[in-house]
Design a protein around this motif. Structure first.
Motif, PDB file in Angstrom:
ATOM      1  N   UNK A  14      33.026 -15.576 -35.489  1.00  0.00           N
ATOM      2  CA  UNK A  14      34.160 -16.393 -35.256  1.00  0.00           C
ATOM      3  C   UNK A  14      34.349 -17.134 -36.371  1.00  0.00           C
ATOM      4  N   UNK A  15      35.626 -17.741 -36.847  1.00  0.00           N
ATOM      5  CA  UNK A  15      35.904 -18.227 -37.918  1.00  0.00           C
ATOM      6  C   UNK A  15      35.641 -19.892 -37.682  1.00  0.00           C
ATOM      7  N   UNK A  17      36.381 -23.316 -39.103  1.00  0.00           N
ATOM      8  CA  UNK A  17      36.903 -23.970 -40.088  1.00  0.00           C
ATOM      9  C   UNK A  17      36.446 -25.233 -40.515  1.00  0.00           C
ATOM     10  N   UNK A  18      35.523 -25.724 -39.848  1.00  0.00           N
ATOM     11  CA  UNK A  18      34.773 -27.066 -40.004  1.00  0.00           C
ATOM     12  C   UNK A  18      33.805 -26.910 -41.135  1.00  0.00           C
ATOM     13  N   UNK A  41      25.821 -27.069 -32.571  1.00  0.00           N
ATOM     14  CA  UNK A  41      25.296 -28.020 -31.714  1.00  0.00           C
ATOM     15  C   UNK A  41      24.024 -27.938 -31.524  1.00  0.00           C
ATOM     16  N   UNK A  65      24.542 -20.569 -18.350  1.00  0.00           N
ATOM     17  CA  UNK A  65      25.728 -21.049 -17.428  1.00  0.00           C
ATOM     18  C   UNK A  65      26.611 -22.081 -17.978  1.00  0.00           C
ATOM     19  N   UNK A  66      25.955 -22.987 -19.179  1.00  0.00           N
ATOM     20  CA  UNK A  66      26.697 -24.104 -19.384  1.00  0.00           C
ATOM     21  C   UNK A  66      26.730 -24.247 -21.086  1.00  0.00           C
ATOM     22  N   UNK A  67      25.765 -24.366 -21.418  1.00  0.00           N
ATOM     23  CA  UNK A  67      25.369 -24.892 -22.798  1.00  0.00           C
ATOM     24  C   UNK A  67      26.144 -24.236 -23.915  1.00  0.00           C
ATOM     25  N   UNK A  68      26.303 -22.832 -23.834  1.00  0.00           N
ATOM     26  CA  UNK A  68      26.943 -21.961 -24.830  1.00  0.00           C
ATOM     27  C   UNK A  68      27.988 -21.119 -24.085  1.00  0.00           C
ATOM     28  N   UNK A  69      29.102 -20.823 -24.805  1.00  0.00           N
ATOM     29  CA  UNK A  69      30.376 -20.138 -24.182  1.00  0.00           C
ATOM     30  C   UNK A  69      29.956 -18.741 -25.067  1.00  0.00           C
ATOM     31  N   UNK A  71      31.392 -16.132 -25.359  1.00  0.00           N
ATOM     32  CA  UNK A  71      32.533 -15.379 -25.999  1.00  0.00           C
ATOM     33  C   UNK A  71      32.687 -15.817 -27.281  1.00  0.00           C
ATOM     34  N   UNK A  72      32.288 -17.209 -27.623  1.00  0.00           N
ATOM     35  CA  UNK A  72      32.401 -17.666 -29.096  1.00  0.00           C
ATOM     36  C   UNK A  72      30.978 -18.141 -29.710  1.00  0.00           C
TER      37      UNK A  72
END
Lengths: 120, 245
Positions: A14-15, A17-18, A41, A65-69, A71-72
């Motif tokens: 994943x790019x 940019x920050x 994070x 479940x929640x803290x990480x997605x 996909x990215x």
């Protein structure tokens, strides 16, 4: 009480940019050796669990479940193994402090303290 | 036809959405509060734009677990029409109703502007009456609209022709210059494989009134109304509204 420390980071593909912008800023400040910056994070979670294994399994589920997605993002975490010992230490310290503060109001606590010293 | 417009704490386009729908003949729009599970007989559920739960953690991450979403997931599984715009698209991705994710714009800017996009599917329940290849112009307004998916997912999206809208210039040219946020393949909107769930970053509700500069959003709402009830995937119907494999 245990403390879990969770790191959620953008997947390598994943790019970010920050991160790229911060990298450029660091370079322009003279930190020429900085080749890459990735920004993620950090979460600190206080939780009750009956064992380290249970705490780890719960935190793993929280991440999925929640803290990480996923996909990215990737995640990793640790659960503070010394937390319980610290807790016990804190409890003793707290009790001692309370005993000191309440020495004049708390006959029971005062008695206990005297009894303790007498037995010793 | 009844549209249910979902309202989360932090949603900001719900009133605009209902106002836009009130101008469409045959449409009735009702708000659906995020804590309610009852979709109140909606034929189409809309997840509007905004900052649900303040975008905390990730855009759409908390909204995805709200009670109303459980019903929306079930509704979509039955073939019900679901349209997510902007934050609604982000929620649909988080909920797994659409593949991929929306991340920070590659230019790190919040983009609030009119944007051209080409419609690549004139045969979805959301685009009936819009020609394939037709260039539409709609407002975008987001900081996190950069669509990403792994290569396998992207090629599946292309193979199944699930990309409905792609950012382009006024002449329909799809290139990096016309891409406002860095989205892979200039993706502005996609449908699920069945074709009954559409997610898009642009705001159709902000261009449904000639006085506001455009009417292209109205075409989407009219398309939904034109979709035959059978293809709207009423409960129990197995008819796929879109013939994708």
């Amino acid at each position: 009480m245990r403390t879990a420390r969770v790191l959620v980071t953008p997947k390598p593909v994943i790019n970010d940019p920050q991160g790229a912008t911060v990298k450029q800023a660091l370079n322009s400040l003279g930190f020429a050796g900085v080749e890459e910056v990735r920004i993620g994070k950090y979460l600190e979670i206080q939780l009750q669990a009956s064992s380290d294994a249970e705490a780890r399994s719960e935190v793993e589920q929280m991440c999925r479940k929640l803290l990480a997605n996923r996909v990215i993002e990737d995640f990793r975490f640790d659960v503070d193994p010394a937390a319980e010992a610290d807790d016990a230490g804190e409890a003793v310290a707290d009790a001692a402090a309370a005993g000191d503060a309440n020495a004049d109001k708390g006959p029971k606590a005062a008695k206990g303290a005297r009894g303790g010293s007498g037995e010793g | 036809m009844r549209f249910g417009v979902v309202v989360f704490p932090g949603t900001w386009s719900d009133r605009d959405m209902r106002l836009a729908l009130s101008g469409v003949e045959g449409a009735e729009a009702i708000p659906l509060w995020h804590k309610e599970r009852d979709l109140q007989g909606a034929d189409c559920v809309i997840l509007p734009g905004g900052f649900s739960y303040g975008d905390y953690l990730r855009t759409g991450a908390i909204a995805r677990f709200s009670p109303v979403l459980e019903s929306v997931v079930e509704f979509a599984a039955q073939g019900g029409l679901v349209l997510g715009s902007c934050n609604g698209f982000q929620v649909l991705c988080e909920a797994g109703l659409l593949p991929g994710a929306l991340v920070r714009n590659a230019n790190l800017e919040f983009r609030c502007q009119w944007q051209h996009m080409v419609c690549e599917r004139g045969d979805t329940p959301f685009t009936h009456g819009i020609h394939t290849g037709q260039v539409l112009r709609m407002p975008i307004s987001h900081g996190e609209g950069n669509y990403v998916a792994d290569p396998a997912t992207l090629s599946r999206l292309e193979q199944n022709r699930q990309v409905v809208f792609r950012y382009c210039d006024s002449g329909g040219l799809v290139d990096a210059e016309a891409n406002p946020n860095g989205s892979q393949h200039n993706i502005a909107g996609i449908v699920n494989e069945r074709g009954n769930v559409l997610g898009m970053m642009p705001h159709p509700e902000r261009c449904a009134d000639a006085d506001l500069g455009g009417l292209d959003g109205l075409r989407l709402f009219e398309a939904i109304l034109r979709t035959p009830a059978g293809a709207r995937g009423a409960a129990g119907s197995s008819a796929a509204p879109l013939g994708v494999a």
